[in-house]
Design a protein around this motif. Structure first.
Motif, PDB file in Angstrom:
ATOM      1  N   MET A   1      48.951 -31.516  -4.832  1.00  7.77           N
ATOM      2  CA  MET A   1      48.971 -29.902  -4.769  1.00  7.77           C
ATOM      3  C   MET A   1      50.112 -29.516  -5.389  1.00  7.77           C
ATOM      4  O   MET A   1      50.142 -28.526  -5.980  1.00  7.77           O
ATOM      5  CB  MET A   1      48.948 -29.420  -3.375  1.00  7.77           C
ATOM      6  CG  MET A   1      48.744 -28.048  -3.187  1.00  7.77           C
ATOM      7  SD  MET A   1      47.420 -27.419  -3.533  1.00  7.77           S
ATOM      8  CE  MET A   1      47.184 -25.913  -2.803  1.00  7.77           C
ATOM      9  N   ALA A   2      51.318 -30.222  -5.013  1.00  4.09           N
ATOM     10  CA  ALA A   2      52.569 -29.775  -5.796  1.00  4.09           C
ATOM     11  C   ALA A   2      52.510 -30.043  -7.227  1.00  4.09           C
ATOM     12  O   ALA A   2      53.063 -29.103  -8.097  1.00  4.09           O
ATOM     13  CB  ALA A   2      53.686 -30.644  -5.269  1.00  4.09           C
ATOM     14  N   ASP A   3      51.747 -30.826  -7.874  1.00  7.73           N
ATOM     15  CA  ASP A   3      51.457 -31.058  -9.286  1.00  7.73           C
ATOM     16  C   ASP A   3      50.861 -30.119  -9.822  1.00  7.73           C
ATOM     17  O   ASP A   3      50.999 -29.442 -10.883  1.00  7.73           O
ATOM     18  CB  ASP A   3      50.828 -32.404  -9.624  1.00  7.73           C
ATOM     19  CG  ASP A   3      51.520 -33.778  -9.374  1.00  7.73           C
ATOM     20  OD1 ASP A   3      52.713 -33.655  -9.249  1.00  7.73           O
ATOM     21  OD2 ASP A   3      50.931 -34.623  -9.172  1.00  7.73           O
ATOM     22  N   THR A   4      49.761 -29.485  -9.006  1.00  5.52           N
ATOM     23  CA  THR A   4      49.118 -28.212  -9.463  1.00  5.52           C
ATOM     24  C   THR A   4      49.831 -27.059  -9.411  1.00  5.52           C
ATOM     25  O   THR A   4      49.875 -26.176 -10.383  1.00  5.52           O
ATOM     26  CB  THR A   4      47.837 -27.879  -8.549  1.00  5.52           C
ATOM     27  OG1 THR A   4      47.054 -29.212  -8.362  1.00  5.52           O
ATOM     28  CG2 THR A   4      47.046 -27.009  -8.945  1.00  5.52           C
TER      29      THR A   4
ATOM     30  N   LEU B   1      50.923 -24.814 -12.845  1.00  9.18           N
ATOM     31  CA  LEU B   1      50.504 -23.236 -12.773  1.00  9.18           C
ATOM     32  C   LEU B   1      51.999 -22.472 -13.166  1.00  9.18           C
ATOM     33  O   LEU B   1      52.032 -21.557 -13.954  1.00  9.18           O
ATOM     34  CB  LEU B   1      50.259 -22.718 -11.535  1.00  9.18           C
ATOM     35  CG  LEU B   1      48.656 -22.904 -11.219  1.00  9.18           C
ATOM     36  CD1 LEU B   1      48.290 -22.444  -9.541  1.00  9.18           C
ATOM     37  CD2 LEU B   1      47.856 -22.048 -12.297  1.00  9.18           C
ATOM     38  N   ALA B   2      53.142 -23.214 -12.721  1.00 15.73           N
ATOM     39  CA  ALA B   2      54.238 -22.440 -12.821  1.00 15.73           C
ATOM     40  C   ALA B   2      54.844 -22.507 -14.149  1.00 15.73           C
ATOM     41  O   ALA B   2      55.216 -21.575 -14.921  1.00 15.73           O
ATOM     42  CB  ALA B   2      55.301 -22.981 -12.042  1.00 15.73           C
TER      43      ALA B   2
ATOM     44  N   GLY C   1      41.389 -21.884  -2.564  1.00 15.73           N
ATOM     45  CA  GLY C   1      41.101 -21.828  -1.337  1.00 15.73           C
ATOM     46  C   GLY C   1      41.200 -23.211  -0.670  1.00 15.73           C
ATOM     47  O   GLY C   1      41.404 -24.154  -1.508  1.00 15.73           O
ATOM     48  N   MET C   2      40.980 -23.126   0.653  1.00 13.56           N
ATOM     49  CA  MET C   2      40.966 -24.217   1.259  1.00 13.56           C
ATOM     50  C   MET C   2      40.386 -24.288   2.681  1.00 13.56           C
ATOM     51  O   MET C   2      40.507 -23.306   3.256  1.00 13.56           O
ATOM     52  CB  MET C   2      42.633 -24.980   1.671  1.00 13.56           C
ATOM     53  CG  MET C   2      42.738 -26.138   2.426  1.00 13.56           C
ATOM     54  SD  MET C   2      44.328 -26.780   2.701  1.00 13.56           S
ATOM     55  CE  MET C   2      44.783 -27.457   1.372  1.00 13.56           C
ATOM     56  N   GLU C   3      39.427 -25.251   2.878  1.00 16.37           N
ATOM     57  CA  GLU C   3      38.952 -25.196   4.117  1.00 16.37           C
ATOM     58  C   GLU C   3      39.536 -26.327   5.073  1.00 16.37           C
ATOM     59  O   GLU C   3      39.410 -27.530   4.816  1.00 16.37           O
ATOM     60  CB  GLU C   3      37.478 -25.697   3.908  1.00 16.37           C
ATOM     61  CG  GLU C   3      36.719 -25.181   5.085  1.00 16.37           C
ATOM     62  CD  GLU C   3      35.189 -25.525   4.838  1.00 16.37           C
ATOM     63  OE1 GLU C   3      34.255 -26.085   5.691  1.00 16.37           O
ATOM     64  OE2 GLU C   3      34.751 -25.308   3.802  1.00 16.37           O
ATOM     65  N   SER C   4      40.153 -25.822   6.238  1.00 15.20           N
ATOM     66  CA  SER C   4      40.958 -26.723   7.027  1.00 15.20           C
ATOM     67  C   SER C   4      40.304 -27.781   7.794  1.00 15.20           C
ATOM     68  O   SER C   4      40.895 -28.774   7.751  1.00 15.20           O
ATOM     69  CB  SER C   4      41.934 -25.998   7.827  1.00 15.20           C
ATOM     70  OG  SER C   4      41.214 -25.038   8.731  1.00 15.20           O
ATOM     71  N   ASP C   5      39.113 -27.369   8.248  1.00 15.12           N
ATOM     72  CA  ASP C   5      38.536 -28.544   8.935  1.00 15.12           C
ATOM     73  C   ASP C   5      37.784 -29.739   8.207  1.00 15.12           C
ATOM     74  O   ASP C   5      38.022 -30.835   8.721  1.00 15.12           O
ATOM     75  CB  ASP C   5      37.154 -27.873   9.398  1.00 15.12           C
ATOM     76  CG  ASP C   5      37.310 -26.815  10.450  1.00 15.12           C
ATOM     77  OD1 ASP C   5      38.577 -26.917  11.043  1.00 15.12           O
ATOM     78  OD2 ASP C   5      36.501 -26.048  10.865  1.00 15.12           O
TER      79      ASP C   5
ATOM     80  N   ALA D   1      38.882 -29.665   2.326  1.00 12.33           N
ATOM     81  CA  ALA D   1      38.404 -29.364   1.146  1.00 12.33           C
ATOM     82  C   ALA D   1      39.392 -28.135   0.373  1.00 12.33           C
ATOM     83  O   ALA D   1      39.914 -27.428   1.111  1.00 12.33           O
ATOM     84  CB  ALA D   1      36.902 -28.949   0.920  1.00 12.33           C
ATOM     85  N   SER D   2      39.655 -28.273  -0.815  1.00 11.30           N
ATOM     86  CA  SER D   2      40.281 -27.361  -1.696  1.00 11.30           C
ATOM     87  C   SER D   2      39.707 -26.910  -2.969  1.00 11.30           C
ATOM     88  O   SER D   2      38.960 -27.596  -3.489  1.00 11.30           O
ATOM     89  CB  SER D   2      41.701 -27.477  -1.849  1.00 11.30           C
ATOM     90  OG  SER D   2      41.780 -28.761  -2.583  1.00 11.30           O
ATOM     91  N   GLY D   3      39.853 -26.006  -3.419  1.00 12.17           N
ATOM     92  CA  GLY D   3      39.380 -25.518  -5.019  1.00 12.17           C
ATOM     93  C   GLY D   3      40.123 -24.334  -5.399  1.00 12.17           C
ATOM     94  O   GLY D   3      41.034 -23.658  -4.761  1.00 12.17           O
ATOM     95  N   GLY D   4      39.812 -23.989  -6.699  1.00  6.35           N
ATOM     96  CA  GLY D   4      40.551 -23.037  -7.370  1.00  6.35           C
ATOM     97  C   GLY D   4      39.946 -22.826  -8.615  1.00  6.35           C
ATOM     98  O   GLY D   4      39.297 -23.623  -9.311  1.00  6.35           O
TER      99      GLY D   4
END
Length: 107
Positions: free
Chosen positions: A1-4, A8-9, A45-49, A52-55
């Protein structure tokens, strides 16, 4: 996630006025600067249960016209096709608002 986020930055460092105004071009002894409408957006977005994540993201560029030198002064010359395309939503909304105003005035 940090790489993403770092990616983006880095992408946003390249966004700004330089995207809307192109580099000056000398054409026939006249300096011309292309002008465009630039828009972009992204979401995630992210589904915590389930973990999953996406964008995703996207954007568009519409060539509005050029600035050119006329008698030593800058003058804007619009791209008439792009301007007409951009006016369609405005005319549509104005027409709908006018229709509602006329119907409300009749009551």
């Amino acid at each position: 996630m940090a790489d993403t986020l770092a990616s983006l930055a880095d992408s946003f460092k390249n966004m700004g006025v330089a995207r809307a105004y192109g580099p000056p071009v000398n054409l026939g002894g006249e300096d011309i600067v292309p002008v465009a409408l630039v828009s972009f957006g992204f979401g995630g977005g992210m589904e915590s249960d389930q973990g999953a994540s996406g964008g995703g993201g996207g954007g568009f560029v519409v060539p509005l016209g050029v600035y050119r030198t006329v008698n030593g002064r800058a003058a804007f010359r619009p791209n008439t096709i792009a301007m007409l395309v951009l006016l369609v939503p405005l005319v549509s909304v104005a027409g709908g608002a006018m229709r509602k105003a006329v119907l409300a005035a009749r009551k």
